[in-house]
Design an enzyme around this catalytic site. Structure first.
Site, PDB file in Angstrom:
ATOM      1  N   GLU A 126      17.492   3.419  -3.061  1.00 31.84           N
ATOM      2  CA  GLU A 126      17.157   2.047  -3.463  1.00 31.84           C
ATOM      3  C   GLU A 126      16.446   2.031  -4.818  1.00 31.84           C
ATOM      4  O   GLU A 126      16.713   1.185  -5.661  1.00 31.84           O
ATOM      5  CB  GLU A 126      16.311   1.359  -2.386  1.00 31.84           C
ATOM      6  CG  GLU A 126      16.052  -0.092  -2.753  1.00 31.84           C
ATOM      7  CD  GLU A 126      15.842  -1.028  -1.572  1.00 31.84           C
ATOM      8  OE1 GLU A 126      16.137  -0.653  -0.432  1.00 31.84           O
ATOM      9  OE2 GLU A 126      15.389  -2.151  -1.824  1.00 31.84           O
ATOM     10  N   SER A 130      14.428 -11.863   3.771  1.00 30.77           N
ATOM     11  CA  SER A 130      13.374 -12.536   4.543  1.00 30.77           C
ATOM     12  C   SER A 130      12.185 -11.651   4.833  1.00 30.77           C
ATOM     13  O   SER A 130      11.353 -11.974   5.677  1.00 30.77           O
ATOM     14  CB  SER A 130      13.943 -13.010   5.882  1.00 30.77           C
ATOM     15  OG  SER A 130      14.984 -13.900   5.658  1.00 30.77           O
ATOM     16  N   SER A 166      32.280  -5.705   4.321  1.00 28.15           N
ATOM     17  CA  SER A 166      31.098  -6.382   4.847  1.00 28.15           C
ATOM     18  C   SER A 166      31.547  -7.582   5.676  1.00 28.15           C
ATOM     19  O   SER A 166      32.178  -8.497   5.143  1.00 28.15           O
ATOM     20  CB  SER A 166      30.202  -6.858   3.697  1.00 28.15           C
ATOM     21  OG  SER A 166      29.368  -7.903   4.155  1.00 28.15           O
ATOM     22  N   SER A 175      17.697  -4.589   3.729  1.00 26.56           N
ATOM     23  CA  SER A 175      18.229  -3.550   2.830  1.00 26.56           C
ATOM     24  C   SER A 175      18.070  -2.171   3.435  1.00 26.56           C
ATOM     25  O   SER A 175      19.015  -1.373   3.457  1.00 26.56           O
ATOM     26  CB  SER A 175      17.504  -3.536   1.477  1.00 26.56           C
ATOM     27  OG  SER A 175      17.251  -4.820   1.039  1.00 26.56           O
ATOM     28  N   THR A 217       0.830  -1.203   0.000  1.00 25.64           N
ATOM     29  CA  THR A 217       0.000   0.000   0.000  1.00 25.64           C
ATOM     30  C   THR A 217       0.868   1.257   0.000  1.00 25.64           C
ATOM     31  O   THR A 217       0.384   2.328  -0.329  1.00 25.64           O
ATOM     32  CB  THR A 217      -0.879   0.035   1.266  1.00 25.64           C
ATOM     33  OG1 THR A 217      -0.047  -0.333   2.376  1.00 25.64           O
ATOM     34  CG2 THR A 217      -2.033  -0.941   1.166  1.00 25.64           C
ATOM     35  N   ASP A 232       9.824   0.825   4.661  1.00 23.70           N
ATOM     36  CA  ASP A 232      10.925   0.192   5.395  1.00 23.70           C
ATOM     37  C   ASP A 232      11.919   1.223   5.912  1.00 23.70           C
ATOM     38  O   ASP A 232      12.370   1.168   7.059  1.00 23.70           O
ATOM     39  CB  ASP A 232      11.657  -0.813   4.492  1.00 23.70           C
ATOM     40  CG  ASP A 232      10.708  -1.821   3.874  1.00 23.70           C
ATOM     41  OD1 ASP A 232       9.547  -1.901   4.325  1.00 23.70           O
ATOM     42  OD2 ASP A 232      11.114  -2.524   2.930  1.00 23.70           O
ATOM     43  N   SER A 286      13.387  -6.299   5.991  1.00 22.30           N
ATOM     44  CA  SER A 286      14.029  -5.033   5.621  1.00 22.30           C
ATOM     45  C   SER A 286      15.494  -4.938   5.974  1.00 22.30           C
ATOM     46  O   SER A 286      15.953  -3.929   6.522  1.00 22.30           O
ATOM     47  CB  SER A 286      13.295  -3.852   6.241  1.00 22.30           C
ATOM     48  OG  SER A 286      12.044  -3.770   5.703  1.00 22.30           O
TER      49      SER A 286
HETATM   50  C1  GLA Z   1       8.934  -4.166   0.526  1.00 21.05           C
HETATM   51  C2  GLA Z   1       9.123  -2.711   0.105  1.00 21.05           C
HETATM   52  C3  GLA Z   1       8.132  -1.800   0.841  1.00 21.05           C
HETATM   53  C4  GLA Z   1       6.701  -2.311   0.715  1.00 21.05           C
HETATM   54  C5  GLA Z   1       6.626  -3.797   1.047  1.00 21.05           C
HETATM   55  C6  GLA Z   1       5.272  -4.374   0.758  1.00 21.05           C
HETATM   56  O1  GLA Z   1       9.279  -4.324   1.864  1.00 21.05           O
HETATM   57  O2  GLA Z   1      10.443  -2.289   0.374  1.00 21.05           O
HETATM   58  O3  GLA Z   1       8.253  -0.499   0.350  1.00 21.05           O
HETATM   59  O4  GLA Z   1       6.172  -2.041  -0.550  1.00 21.05           O
HETATM   60  O5  GLA Z   1       7.589  -4.559   0.319  1.00 21.05           O
HETATM   61  O6  GLA Z   1       4.342  -3.863   1.624  1.00 21.05           O
END
Ligand code: GLA
Length: 386
Positions: A159, A122, A67, A127, A35, A171, A125
């Site tokens: 990103e 996974s 890393s 990234s 969303t 995220d 988040s």
């Molecule tokens: C990933 C994306 C977010 C969001 C979700 C789905 O985590 O990085 O921006 O779109 O998917 O809700």
């Protein structure tokens, strides 16, 4: 929680310089999936899995990044920085250097070491946590100050433009603005948000299906394109519909037949998910856990059937969770096509729930899942070492 001492010690050993350290959390999304890029609502919480970045200046005109996870060092000449990612882990830290440059922060030479315990690929988040931790680290070498919301926006842009994933703002935003023991309802249209305490008798149990995903260039971008296709059709009838946030279930009932069936389903997921997310935030605020659980179940069904963003392992994990004592609500969390499910569980039952879910999942799928008892955690910031 990534141990900052480990990152600091590795940095000192490798670069013979005392670094400054920054930490940024991953997140779990309680409800509101796909969303954010439709300018809708999401309700994530930052979690106690983090990335830590250690930085110190250099004098040789190079950016050198190590890393700990990949046990690999990369090095770039300041005069010749890449303009785009190369599908390598270094894309994430370098995307931040690039976006800072685009807003007038000239790159300077530095050594950076980073590591984290957010499981990769996974849906938690990893990234965004790398981007935000590295952003704070690199920005600390300049005189410019950035507000958390601005950091989130810039890391999302990094990103989108450098790594090539068309992700939304969720995220990066929660990593920058999350609060301990709270979920955050974010309006992705204007980035206004409201914190809601997670009741002290509720635990967050995250179960990893162990099915990995990769969003860059994959299904994630395809789904975004499908949603766009639906918006183009709705806009012909109601020009004020710029993104799906502007559309209603009635609009879909009226004009959905003009869409390809899969496109209608994707749009229906997004439109109904927005409504569910606002309702879920109200349920959480008023302590109505039963209603929150019901909305999470509905959200999973919509993610699975309309958005077709789940996978059989995640469906199984949610089904099994639904049979266990203490469950309030369970659903697939994050970008989809694998990753983790989020389970809200009554405190007293959480440990037993985690054990039973792991055992049942192993029995049914043959896969040993990682199951984590997580806590809603604070936003990114500087960290001290012992
Ligand atoms: C990933 C994306 C977010 C969001 C979700 C789905 O985590 O990085 O921006 O779109 O998917 O809700």
């Amino acid at each position: 929680m990534q141990d900052p001492n480990e990152v600091r010690n590795s940095h000192v050993q490798r670069f013979q310089a005392e670094p400054t350290l920054f930490s940024a959390p991953g997140r779990v999304n309680i409800i509101g999936e796909h969303t954010d890029y439709a300018e809708g609502f999401v309700m994530p919480a930052a979690i106690d899995f983090t990335t830590v970045a250690a930085i110190s200046p250099r004098t040789d005109g190079r950016i050198v990044i190590y890393s700990l996870h990949f046990a690999e060092e990369v090095s770039f000449d300041l005069a010749n920085l890449p303009a785009k990612g190369t599908h390598h882990w270094s894309d994430y830290p370098m995307s931040v250097v690039s976006v800072l440059k685009s807003v007038g922060v000239d790159p300077v030479a530095f050594s950076l070491t980073f590591a984290g315990d957010v499981p990769l690929g996974s849906g938690l988040s990893s990234s965004a946590s790398v981007e935000v931790a590295v952003f704070l680290a690199v920005a600390s070498l300049s005189a410019r100050k950035f507000a958390p919301q601005e950091i989130a926006r810039l890391c999302q842009r990094a990103e989108n433009e450098y790594v090539g994933t068309q992700c939304g703002i969720m995220d990066q935003f929660i990593s920058c603005c999350g609060a301990k023991d709270h979920a955050l309802l974010l309006d992705c249209r204007d980035l206004s948000f409201r914190l809601a305490p997670i009741p002290t008798d509720v635990s967050i149990v995250i179960s990893n299906t162990m099915v990995k995903h990769s969003h860059a260039g994959g299904e994630y971008n395809t789904r975004r394109a499908e949603v766009e296709e639906g918006v183009t059709i709705l806009r012909k009838h109601r020009p004020e519909i710029r993104v799906l946030r502007d559309a209603t279930v009635d609009d879909l009932a009226k004009w959905g037949h003009e869409m390809r069936p899969s496109v209608l389903k994707r749009c229906r997921h997004v439109v109904t998910e927005n409504n569910r997310t606002v309702a879920a935030a109200d349920a959480l605020a008023s302590g109505d856990m039963k209603e929150l659980g019901r909305l999470m179940a509905e959200a999973h069904a919509s993610y699975r059937d309309d958005f077709e963003g789940s996978c059989k392992e995640a469906d199984l994990m949610v089904e099994l969770a639904n049979t266990l004592p203490g469950l309030i609500g369970a659903r697939l969390t994050g970008g989809g096509f694998g990753g983790c499910t989020v389970n809200l569980v009554e405190n007293g039952q959480a440990a037993a729930f985690a054990g039973s879910l792991k055992a049942a999942y192993l029995k049914e799928s043959g896969i040993t899942a990682d199951v984590y008892l997580c806590h809603a955690s604070a936003a990114a910031g500087p960290v001290e070492t012992a």
